[in-house]
Design an enzyme around this catalytic site. Structure first.
Site, PDB file in Angstrom:
ATOM      1  N   GLY A   1     -14.787  -3.170 -18.065  1.00  0.00           N
ATOM      2  CA  GLY A   1     -14.833  -3.852 -16.772  1.00  0.00           C
ATOM      3  C   GLY A   1     -16.220  -3.693 -15.989  1.00  0.00           C
ATOM      4  O   GLY A   1     -16.828  -2.507 -16.147  1.00  0.00           O
TER       5      GLY A   1
ATOM      6  N   ASN B   1     -14.397   2.571   0.799  1.00  0.00           N
ATOM      7  CA  ASN B   1     -12.813   2.759   1.012  1.00  0.00           C
ATOM      8  C   ASN B   1     -12.350   3.788   2.061  1.00  0.00           C
ATOM      9  O   ASN B   1     -11.119   4.038   2.040  1.00  0.00           O
ATOM     10  CB  ASN B   1     -12.373   3.011  -0.427  1.00  0.00           C
TER      11      ASN B   1
ATOM     12  N   SER C   1      -0.585   4.248   0.538  1.00  0.00           N
ATOM     13  CA  SER C   1      -1.418   5.176   1.348  1.00  0.00           C
ATOM     14  C   SER C   1      -0.658   6.128   2.590  1.00  0.00           C
ATOM     15  O   SER C   1      -0.781   6.995   2.637  1.00  0.00           O
ATOM     16  CB  SER C   1      -2.514   4.401   1.924  1.00  0.00           C
TER      17      SER C   1
ATOM     18  N   SER D   1       0.709  -1.068  -0.086  1.00  0.00           N
ATOM     19  CA  SER D   1      -0.151  -0.016  -0.024  1.00  0.00           C
ATOM     20  C   SER D   1       0.755   1.308   0.033  1.00  0.00           C
ATOM     21  O   SER D   1       1.952   1.313   0.720  1.00  0.00           O
ATOM     22  CB  SER D   1      -0.845   0.228   1.178  1.00  0.00           C
TER      23      SER D   1
ATOM     24  N   LYS E   1     -13.421  -4.217   1.458  1.00  0.00           N
ATOM     25  CA  LYS E   1     -14.222  -2.991   1.010  1.00  0.00           C
ATOM     26  C   LYS E   1     -15.600  -3.444   1.232  1.00  0.00           C
ATOM     27  O   LYS E   1     -16.659  -2.880   1.687  1.00  0.00           O
ATOM     28  CB  LYS E   1     -14.183  -2.622  -0.350  1.00  0.00           C
TER      29      LYS E   1
ATOM     30  N   TYR F   1      -2.300   1.479 -11.681  1.00  0.00           N
ATOM     31  CA  TYR F   1      -1.208   2.318 -11.835  1.00  0.00           C
ATOM     32  C   TYR F   1      -0.009   1.521 -11.665  1.00  0.00           C
ATOM     33  O   TYR F   1      -0.021   0.430 -11.096  1.00  0.00           O
ATOM     34  CB  TYR F   1      -1.543   3.448 -10.891  1.00  0.00           C
TER      35      TYR F   1
ATOM     36  N   ASP G   1     -13.293   6.430  -4.768  1.00  0.00           N
ATOM     37  CA  ASP G   1     -12.754   6.028  -5.806  1.00  0.00           C
ATOM     38  C   ASP G   1     -13.175   6.902  -7.074  1.00  0.00           C
ATOM     39  O   ASP G   1     -12.469   7.137  -7.917  1.00  0.00           O
ATOM     40  CB  ASP G   1     -12.681   4.614  -5.986  1.00  0.00           C
TER      41      ASP G   1
ATOM     42  N   GLY H   1     -16.640  -4.341 -12.346  1.00  0.00           N
ATOM     43  CA  GLY H   1     -16.433  -4.813 -11.025  1.00  0.00           C
ATOM     44  C   GLY H   1     -16.540  -3.553 -10.067  1.00  0.00           C
ATOM     45  O   GLY H   1     -16.972  -2.729 -10.578  1.00  0.00           O
ATOM     46  N   GLY H   2     -15.833  -3.483  -8.852  1.00  0.00           N
ATOM     47  CA  GLY H   2     -16.115  -2.580  -7.954  1.00  0.00           C
ATOM     48  C   GLY H   2     -15.433  -1.092  -8.671  1.00  0.00           C
ATOM     49  O   GLY H   2     -16.407  -0.131  -8.220  1.00  0.00           O
ATOM     50  N   ALA H   3     -14.516  -1.087  -9.388  1.00  0.00           N
ATOM     51  CA  ALA H   3     -14.082   0.266  -9.772  1.00  0.00           C
ATOM     52  C   ALA H   3     -15.006   0.929 -10.598  1.00  0.00           C
ATOM     53  O   ALA H   3     -15.227   1.982 -10.276  1.00  0.00           O
ATOM     54  CB  ALA H   3     -12.753   0.011 -10.405  1.00  0.00           C
TER      55      ALA H   3
END
Ligand code: NDP
Length: 276
Positions: free
Chosen positions: A127, A87, A17, A15, A66, A220, A102, A129-131
């Site tokens: 896609g 998130n 973060s 991570s 999440k 990324y 996000d 999914g979640g994103a």
């Protein structure tokens, strides 16, 4: 007293973060301590209970927690409700406020950092999914001419398109498609599939890219992914990955916790991997 924050996940060593929030604290002069928290799978709630009992003020949540965070929260913001995932958390007494930044981070990166307006443009998102789910409402709020969701499992794209239509009463046309059936040319093509994590190429026809299109991979730090390479070979010169989205969603969380929005340019510069 120094306020405590953390990012929780499993694994968590990767991570960025703590680096990002550490940099934000420095530029804004905020006194915070931000650490990584490895929780055992199945142990999310117990780890969070302990962190809150020790005075923790807020948390970022990454895979695979999440959905656990969604269930743990007492107050879900519309962004979290729509995404079906959380998130960022903020703890106030018995309250556990939850957000999903996000999508707003993605749109801020597109519109502000990359100067790529969405209004009136045709947007294709890969896609389901979640994103993608988290990005739908923030993208639609920018009033694109059309939004098309393409996914390997078409039924998932269809479900998200129906959900999006429901939430914005059909103002922006939202369609679902299989890769083989994507028709037309798009101004913004977003790869929100996880294909780039395994260096795979989604079966996207190169004809979808308009000559002045922005091709954006949400993944990324992987350089020129197969998706970005496909766009480049199709003549696209505006290529970007999700490093700006990462920084912008973090800045949204920081502002929500601390009441001050940090400048993200230093962090983006520091984390940028050349697209070669
Ligand atoms: P999910 O696991 O929820 O969804 C993955 C999606 O990718 C599914 O729709 C799946 O299709 C599709 N997919 C997987 N492999 C392939 C492939 N080889 N070809 C075509 N489609 C494929 O992932 P998320 O939505 O959470 O994340 C997606 C990506 O976005 C990840 O790479 C993640 O790192 C990135 N991300 C970046 C963020 C940032 O801040 N920059 C924030 C959040 C996510 P199917 O349904 O058919 O299985």
């Amino acid at each position: 007293m120094t306020d405590r924050y953390a990012v929780i996940g499993n694994p968590i060593a990767q991570s960025k973060s703590p680096l990002i929030h550490g940099a934000f604290a420095k530029v804004t002069g905020q006194d915070i301590d931000y650490t990584k928290l490895l929780a055992p799978v199945g142990g999310f709630a117990a780890t969070l209970d302990a962190f809150r009992a020790a005075g923790g003020r807020g948390m970022n949540v990454t895979a695979p927690f999440k959905l656990d965070a969604f269930a743990y929260a007492t107050d879900l913001a519309p962004s979290a409700q729509m995404a079906g995932a959380v998130n960022a958390l903020k703890f106030e007494g018995d309250k556990v406020h939850a957000q999903n930044f996000d999508g707003v981070g993605l749109v801020r990166d597109l519109v502000h950092n990359l100067a790529c307006p969405i209004k009136g443009r045709r947007v294709l998102i890969l896609g389901a999914g979640g994103a993608t789910r988290g990005a739908l409402l923030p993208l639609l709020a920018e009033h694109p001419a059309e939004l098309v969701i393409v996914n390997r499992t078409v039924s998932k794209a269809q479900a998200l398109a129906a959900l999006a239509q429901q939430h914005q009463s059909g103002k922006v046309p939202v369609h679902a498609a299989a890769y083989a059936d994507v028709a037309g040319v798009f101004d913004v093509v977003l790869n929100a599939s996880s294909s780039s994590l395994t260096a795979e190429l989604p079966p996207l026809p190169p004809s979808v890219f308009s000559p002045d299109c922005l091709a954006y991979d949400l993944t990324y730090g992987k350089g020129l992914t197969p998706f970005l390479k496909l766009a480049q070979q199709a003549g696209v010169t505006r290529l970007a990955d999700g490093v700006g989205m990462l920084a912008e969603q973090a800045a949204e969380a920081f502002a929500w916790w601390r009441g001050v929005r940090p400048d993200t340019s230093g962090v983006i510069q520091q984390l940028t991997v050349p697209l070669v």
